[in-house]
Design a protein around this motif. Structure first.
Motif, PDB file in Angstrom:
ATOM      1  N   GLN A   1      53.465 -72.985  -1.223  1.00 33.27           N
ATOM      2  CA  GLN A   1      54.904 -73.234  -1.177  1.00 33.27           C
ATOM      3  C   GLN A   1      55.317 -74.153  -2.316  1.00 33.27           C
ATOM      4  O   GLN A   1      54.711 -75.194  -2.545  1.00 33.27           O
ATOM      5  CB  GLN A   1      55.283 -73.873   0.157  1.00 33.27           C
ATOM      6  N   SER A   2      56.353 -73.750  -3.032  1.00 35.19           N
ATOM      7  CA  SER A   2      56.826 -74.538  -4.165  1.00 35.19           C
ATOM      8  C   SER A   2      58.227 -74.071  -4.528  1.00 35.19           C
ATOM      9  O   SER A   2      58.665 -72.997  -4.115  1.00 35.19           O
ATOM     10  CB  SER A   2      55.883 -74.369  -5.365  1.00 35.19           C
ATOM     11  N   PRO A   3      58.964 -74.862  -5.314  1.00 37.05           N
ATOM     12  CA  PRO A   3      60.260 -74.396  -5.803  1.00 37.05           C
ATOM     13  C   PRO A   3      60.069 -73.209  -6.742  1.00 37.05           C
ATOM     14  O   PRO A   3      59.007 -73.042  -7.351  1.00 37.05           O
ATOM     15  CB  PRO A   3      60.811 -75.612  -6.552  1.00 37.05           C
ATOM     16  N   GLY A   4      61.097 -72.391  -6.892  1.00 34.50           N
ATOM     17  CA  GLY A   4      60.978 -71.267  -7.813  1.00 34.50           C
ATOM     18  C   GLY A   4      62.244 -70.443  -7.877  1.00 34.50           C
ATOM     19  O   GLY A   4      63.012 -70.379  -6.914  1.00 34.50           O
ATOM     20  N   GLY A   5      62.446 -69.791  -9.020  1.00 36.38           N
ATOM     21  CA  GLY A   5      63.638 -68.989  -9.225  1.00 36.38           C
ATOM     22  C   GLY A   5      63.358 -67.509  -9.413  1.00 36.38           C
ATOM     23  O   GLY A   5      64.232 -66.760  -9.848  1.00 36.38           O
ATOM     24  N   TRP A   6      62.134 -67.068  -9.091  1.00 35.93           N
ATOM     25  CA  TRP A   6      61.795 -65.652  -9.254  1.00 35.93           C
ATOM     26  C   TRP A   6      62.365 -64.828  -8.103  1.00 35.93           C
ATOM     27  O   TRP A   6      62.673 -65.343  -7.029  1.00 35.93           O
ATOM     28  CB  TRP A   6      60.276 -65.483  -9.324  1.00 35.93           C
ATOM     29  N   GLN A   7      62.469 -63.512  -8.348  1.00 35.51           N
ATOM     30  CA  GLN A   7      62.961 -62.578  -7.334  1.00 35.51           C
ATOM     31  C   GLN A   7      61.802 -62.200  -6.408  1.00 35.51           C
ATOM     32  O   GLN A   7      60.773 -61.687  -6.854  1.00 35.51           O
ATOM     33  CB  GLN A   7      63.522 -61.314  -8.001  1.00 35.51           C
TER      34      GLN A   7
END
Length: 594
Positions: free
Chosen positions: A174-180
């Protein structure tokens, strides 16, 4: 074979801070070859090397080494590296991602078409980054090219299968992210117990296989964190028992630099200046492990005699000793006691206790005696407090460091009630035993406070040219507010009254590239995110500026509600730049001021 002159002519350098730069390459093959050469033949002072989509990032120990390195790279001649080949990895995927329908719309496909394209493509590991076990996968056909989300998620679940640009990847934890997000897998992408912790490595071939349900794989879960809160090596003459950990208390040292290619950030203490100060006061090696505490309220009990020091955020240090008062011996009772009427004086009130309280000063060595309890109050200024002990904390090492990386899960687990922390000896902490502790020291800086203005000096770049003049002015001429959605990964900012978000001069997607601590990454929302110790090693949003190294300690101490102004400075003299020189820059050897 030497690199063709035409390729060298296309090689440009973009500074990212004062001690690192990005080398831009014409294509991914050039990235791989250049990275292989610099890995085999490091430049003087080279500290970190990281390949990405179209760039190679090189970081150095000092500004002097960085400038020399930039000059060397500009005319570097090298032999092409041999092609890298690896294993074939099959990854089961349940295609039920939150963004699957959006990806179908973006690619003019049906949902079934997206799944077919993803599973029928042969993907190849290109480079690591972002997080341990996160390997960027590419294909020759590029069937699914989609933009990142306009606003990144604060938490992407472990095992999420995702797309961004022309890349595919699996989030290892679990981590931040901006991928689809298009699906999820039970495959364990990162496991420190394996000989090769990363399941997928550069050069490997990956085949995604659609499944109707996921079968959990035995072994350490992607969410597990090694428990390093207990003792490390051998018996300890003294220890500390955790009574209450506060909001968050972690074991930290100066980190594990040089592992960016594995997706492992340097991590370590967010405010390394305060760690060095605590260890200097205690006579420890500068890298001895300490406790990093957020917002105080930490309570510990001494099991043995200890020497401690507290630095960082300004807190009260309260010490309490509770001792039982000895009761006088009761007189002997007669063999046949008379029956007496019971009175209040005859009621047994139990043992009586004597409480002794004292305080200790910040930034000065003090003793904590066996059985005493230490409490840290809430910070009056700053956010993170550091508690060091003579000899350092003897927690286990992971990848040669005791640091806790909150993003990757590498390192000791967060402190919890009941944990017992063993001490190292001064010899183990630094290799050289120092006979005495250091002197008390003054505060290193005027610490940030909620509602108070803090100035952070930055150098512009590497991607300030992605923003128009109004966007750069918004970054550097107005105040920003630190939000409560901040952590060791980064500080998120919101608009203050009357301010405006940053605006772009360029649209489209930026290929993922290396980032350093202090980077100001700007998502499409135009609201900056300031990378701290546990930041992803690569990112796909443009970085408009980088906080200088000497101000990173202040950045790590920003509490929610702190007002911040970013001041552009010359990378060599660190003097403020005039507004006329803060317009979007072009690449140069020396940096933004050249």
């Amino acid at each position: 074979m030497s690199t063709p002159p035409s390729v060298e002519a296309q090689r440009s350098i973009r500074w990212t801070g004062t001690r690192a730069f990005l080398i831009e390459c014409a294509e991914l093959t050039e990235v791989v070859n250049l990275h292989a050469h610099l890995a085999a033949h490091p430049l003087p002072g080279q500290r970190e090397l990281l390949a990405a989509g179209r760039t190679v990032m090189v970081a150095f120990d000092s500004r002097k080494y960085a400038v020399s390195g930039a000059q060397a790279v500009a005319s570097l001649d090298y032999d092409d590296a041999a092609s890298v080949s690896g294993d074939t990895i099959r990854i089961p995927v349940l295609y039920d991602g939150e963004d699957l329908a959006a990806v179908a719309n973006l690619t003019n496909m049906s949902v079934e078409g997206v799944i077919a394209a993803h599973t029928q493509t042969q993907w190849r590991g290109a480079f690591g980054g972002f997080a341990p076990g996160f390997t960027y996968l590419v294909s020759d056909s590029d069937p699914l090219v989609v933009p990142r989300r306009e606003t990144p998620r604060t938490a992407v679940p472990a095992g999420s299968v995702a797309l961004a640009g022309n890349f595919s990847a699996v989030y290892p934890r679990q981590s931040p992210g901006g991928w689809q997000l298009i699906g999820r897998t039970s495959a364990q992408m990162w496991d420190l117990d394996r000989d090769k912790p990363a399941l997928v490595r550069p050069g490997d071939t990956v085949v995604y296989e659609a499944v109707r349900e996921l079968i959990e794989i035995n072994g350490v879960s992607a969410e597990n964190t090694p428990d390093g809160s207990g003792g490390g090596s051998g018996e300890s003459p003294a220890s500390l028992e955790v009574i209450h950990p506060g909001l968050q208390s972690l074991i930290q040292d100066l980190g594990r630099p040089g592992l960016g290619d594995l997706g492992v950030s340097a991590s370590g203490a967010a405010d390394k200046t305060s760690v060095r100060q605590a260890n200097r006061i205690l006579g420890n090696d500068s890298n001895a492990a300490v406790i990093e505490n957020v917002l105080g309220e930490l309570e510990l009990r001494a099991l043995g005699e200890l020497i401690l020091a507290v630095t960082g955020a300004e807190v009260s240090i309260e010490i309490e000793r509770v001792t039982e008062i000895e009761q006088p011996a009761e007189p002997e009772q007669p063999s046949e006691p008379e029956e007496l009427e019971e009175s209040d004086e005859d009621i047994d009130t139990g043992p009586q206790f004597h409480v002794q309280q004292r305080t200790a000063p910040m930034r000065s060595a003090f003793k904590l005696h066996d059985g005493e309890t230490l409490r840290l109050g809430a910070p009056r200024a700053g956010l993170r407090t550091y508690l060091g002990v003579r000899g350092g904390f003897d927690a286990p090492k992971f990848l040669n460091s005791r640091a806790t990386d909150s993003m990757s899960g590498i390192g000791p687990s967060p402190l919890a009630t009941g944990h017992v922390l063993n001490m190292g000896s001064p010899a183990r902490a630094g290799g050289v035993v120092q006979a005495v502790v250091g002197q008390a020291e003054p505060a290193i800086a005027d610490l940030p406070q909620a509602g108070k203005l803090t100035e952070l000096r930055i150098t512009l770049g590497p991607r300030d040219d992605w923003f128009d003049a109004a966007g750069i002015a918004a970054l550097t001429e107005q105040e920003w507010l630190a939000t409560s959605q901040s952590n060791r990964i980064g500080v998120r900012f919101e608009l203050s009254d009357g301010s405006r978000p940053m605006t772009r001069a360029k649209d489209g997607e930026l290929a993922s590239e290396g980032a350093v601590p202090g980077s100001l990454q700007i998502p499409p929302s135009g609201l900056p995110v300031l990378f701290l110790a546990d930041h992803p090693v690569t990112g796909g949003y443009p970085v408009a500026g980088v906080v200088i190294e000497s101000d990173l300690a202040l950045a790590a101490q920003l509490p929610p509600g702190a007002r911040v102004k970013f001041t552009p400075v010359d990378p060599d003299s660190l003097t403020p730049l005039s507004p006329s020189t803060t317009s979007p820059s072009t690449p140069s050897l020396k940096g933004p001021s050249a």
